[in-house]
Design an enzyme around this catalytic site. Structure first.
Site, mmCIF file in Angstrom:
data_model
loop_
_atom_site.group_PDB
_atom_site.id
_atom_site.type_symbol
_atom_site.label_atom_id
_atom_site.label_comp_id
_atom_site.label_asym_id
_atom_site.label_seq_id
_atom_site.Cartn_x
_atom_site.Cartn_y
_atom_site.Cartn_z
ATOM 1 C CB CYS A 129 -1.016 0.061 0.993
ATOM 2 S SG CYS A 129 -2.004 -1.482 1.232
ATOM 3 C CG HIS A 169 -1.817 3.727 6.063
ATOM 4 N ND1 HIS A 169 -1.694 3.807 4.535
ATOM 5 C CD2 HIS A 169 -2.012 2.545 6.249
ATOM 6 C CE1 HIS A 169 -1.914 2.323 4.260
ATOM 7 N NE2 HIS A 169 -2.036 1.694 5.346
ATOM 8 C CD GLU A 207 -1.390 7.091 9.983
ATOM 9 O OE1 GLU A 207 -1.218 7.837 9.012
ATOM 10 O OE2 GLU A 207 -2.265 6.277 9.865
ATOM 11 C CE LYS A 227 -5.519 3.917 2.826
ATOM 12 N NZ LYS A 227 -4.604 4.958 3.082
ATOM 13 C CG HIS A 276 -6.468 0.592 1.863
ATOM 14 N ND1 HIS A 276 -5.644 1.100 0.900
ATOM 15 C CD2 HIS A 276 -5.722 -0.170 2.860
ATOM 16 C CE1 HIS A 276 -4.351 0.712 1.250
ATOM 17 N NE2 HIS A 276 -4.451 0.159 2.433
ATOM 18 C CG PHE A 292 -0.291 -6.088 4.222
ATOM 19 C CD1 PHE A 292 -0.685 -5.690 5.083
ATOM 20 C CD2 PHE A 292 -1.154 -6.968 3.431
ATOM 21 C CE1 PHE A 292 -2.184 -5.695 5.615
ATOM 22 C CE2 PHE A 292 -2.570 -6.994 4.013
ATOM 23 C CZ PHE A 292 -2.907 -6.315 4.931
#
Length: 416
Positions: free
Chosen positions: A165, A305, A316, A337, A342, A403
């Protein structure tokens, strides 16, 4: 070696809440949700039956039918968004030096639907290996920038960054550095993804990564809300034209913003889970600030994110508090998002565009769908909840994490 300045001169977007950059911005500022029931395949047996699909998109409005059949959807999306960005930048393809124009693109997966369909077709047959001759070139992640360069004759650096991502943010940072160091005058960068497929939904469901709020898809992506239960899968593309400042000025280009820094780091912790203390996220934001020559108190806005996962959102925000200290409560923090879902490898691109347009319009888009306060989140943080907020945004940060522990951060600044 002289470090050259880099600016943004063109934008293109194809998203679940708008099929052009201007439609996308309208969706963002109005808090529009792109989530709805999946139309691409039968979801009866799936745990999650919704996603943020691109809507009202007919590829033959943009690409000849014969050519479109040679492309996976992620490449089709890349072509459409990059065409818009090139047009928006008013690049005269007959006058620029195409040897010094690169295409650096991001995709976390690439042609997943192509791979899925070819395997399903083979499995349904008699064992004879009958495959589409375009199977491999449709599938490979680097084919999107390849097609963009072939169409436009761009002969500079050409490749795809793959870091889950964080892919398109990685692509932007590479593009920034190629121009800074004098290797390119212009780079078409960004990312695309088209993972709303049987395999994509099934795979993420197997990981328990997706929201299962099937009764209310439009409210399922709810970053920072105590009742969040996973992310909503999205698709689309974002394209950004990065250009050397003097080159842009000489041709009278419109300049949206300056790209002043990029940071990279790794969590080195887990395949899919974020580090609970946000160590890698702290490092990437510090790296980005140092690379830009800016102080924490210079930042006005952070597009997080913010995927709407129980662990990721909290980690975060803890990292933001550690990096920015008391100034964190003065920053307009948001997660777009909540509206787009996403977009995986394309997330960094469309979120960077959202940050750039927030600077242009002095308006920070909202984090929608927030209803229940999470006691693990500092209530003093301004998460721009449910409604856009006016703000003179001079410096904006965009965070993307993938990831494998991949972290990327980009800083944009209003041009002095």
């Amino acid at each position: 070696m002289e470090i050259r300045r880099v600016v943004v001169t063109g934008l293109g977007a194809l998203t679940p809440i708008g099929n052009t950059k201007d439609e996308y911005w309208e969706g963002l500022k109005n808090g529009k949700s792109g989530a709805a029931s999946i139309t691409y395949f039968d979801t009866e047996k799936f745990k999650t039956k919704f996603a943020c699909e691109v809507k009202n998109f007919n590829v033959t409005d943009f690409i000849d039918r014969k050519e479109a059949r040679k492309m996976d959807r992620f490449t089709q999306y890349a072509m459409v968004a990059s065409d818009e960005a090139i047009a928006d930048a008013n690049l005269d393809l007959d006058k620029i030096n195409k040897l010094r124009v690169g295409v650096i693109w991001g995709a976390g997966i690439g042609g997943l639907e192509t791979f899925q369909d070819e395997v399903l077709n083979f499995a349904a047959g008699d064992g004879t290996p009958r495959f589409n001759p375009f199977f491999i070139p449709k599938m490979i992640a680097d084919i999107a920038p390849g097609n963009i360069s072939i169409k436009n004759g761009f002969m500079g650096p050409n490749y795809t960054t793959v870091s889950a991502c964080a892919s398109s943010a990685n692509a932007m940072i590479d593009a920034l550095n190629y121009i800074r160091l004098g290797h390119c005058d212009v780079v078409v960068t960004g990312g695309s993804e088209a993972a709303v497929t049987i395999a994509g939904m099934g795979g993420f469901n197997a990981m328990h990564a997706l929201s299962t709020r099937n009764e209310s898809p439009e409210t399922a992506s709810r970053p920072f809300d105590a009742t969040r239960d996973g992310f909503v899968l999205g698709e689309g593309a974002g394209a950004i034209i990065l250009e050397e400042y003097e080159h842009a000025k000489a041709r009278g280009a419109k300049i949206y913003a300056e790209v002043v820094g990029g940071g990279l780091s790794s969590d080195a912790y887990h395949m899919t889970a974020p580090h609970p203390d946000g160590i890698g996220v702290v490092a990437v934001m510090k790296n980005c600030l140092e690379n830009a020559g800016l102080k924490p108190e210079d930042v006005d806005h952070i597009n997080t994110h913010g995927t709407s996962t129980p662990l990721g959102d909290v980690a975060e925000l803890k990292a933001i508090k550690e990096v920015f200290g008391d100034h964190a409560k003065n920053i307009n923090i948001n997660s777009t998002k909540s509206m787009t879902g996403h977009l995986l490898g394309a997330a960094g691109a469309i979120e960077a565009i959202a940050s750039i347009m927030a600077m242009e319009h002095n308006l920070v888009p909202p984090t929608i769908n927030h209803q229940v306060v999470d006691e693990n989140i500092d209530p003093e943080l301004n998460l721009t909840l449910n409604k856009a907020q006016e703000r003179n945004v001079k410096v904006a940060m965009s965070n993307t994490f993938g990831f494998g522990g991949h972290n990327a951060c980009v800083l944009f600044k209003k041009l002095d």
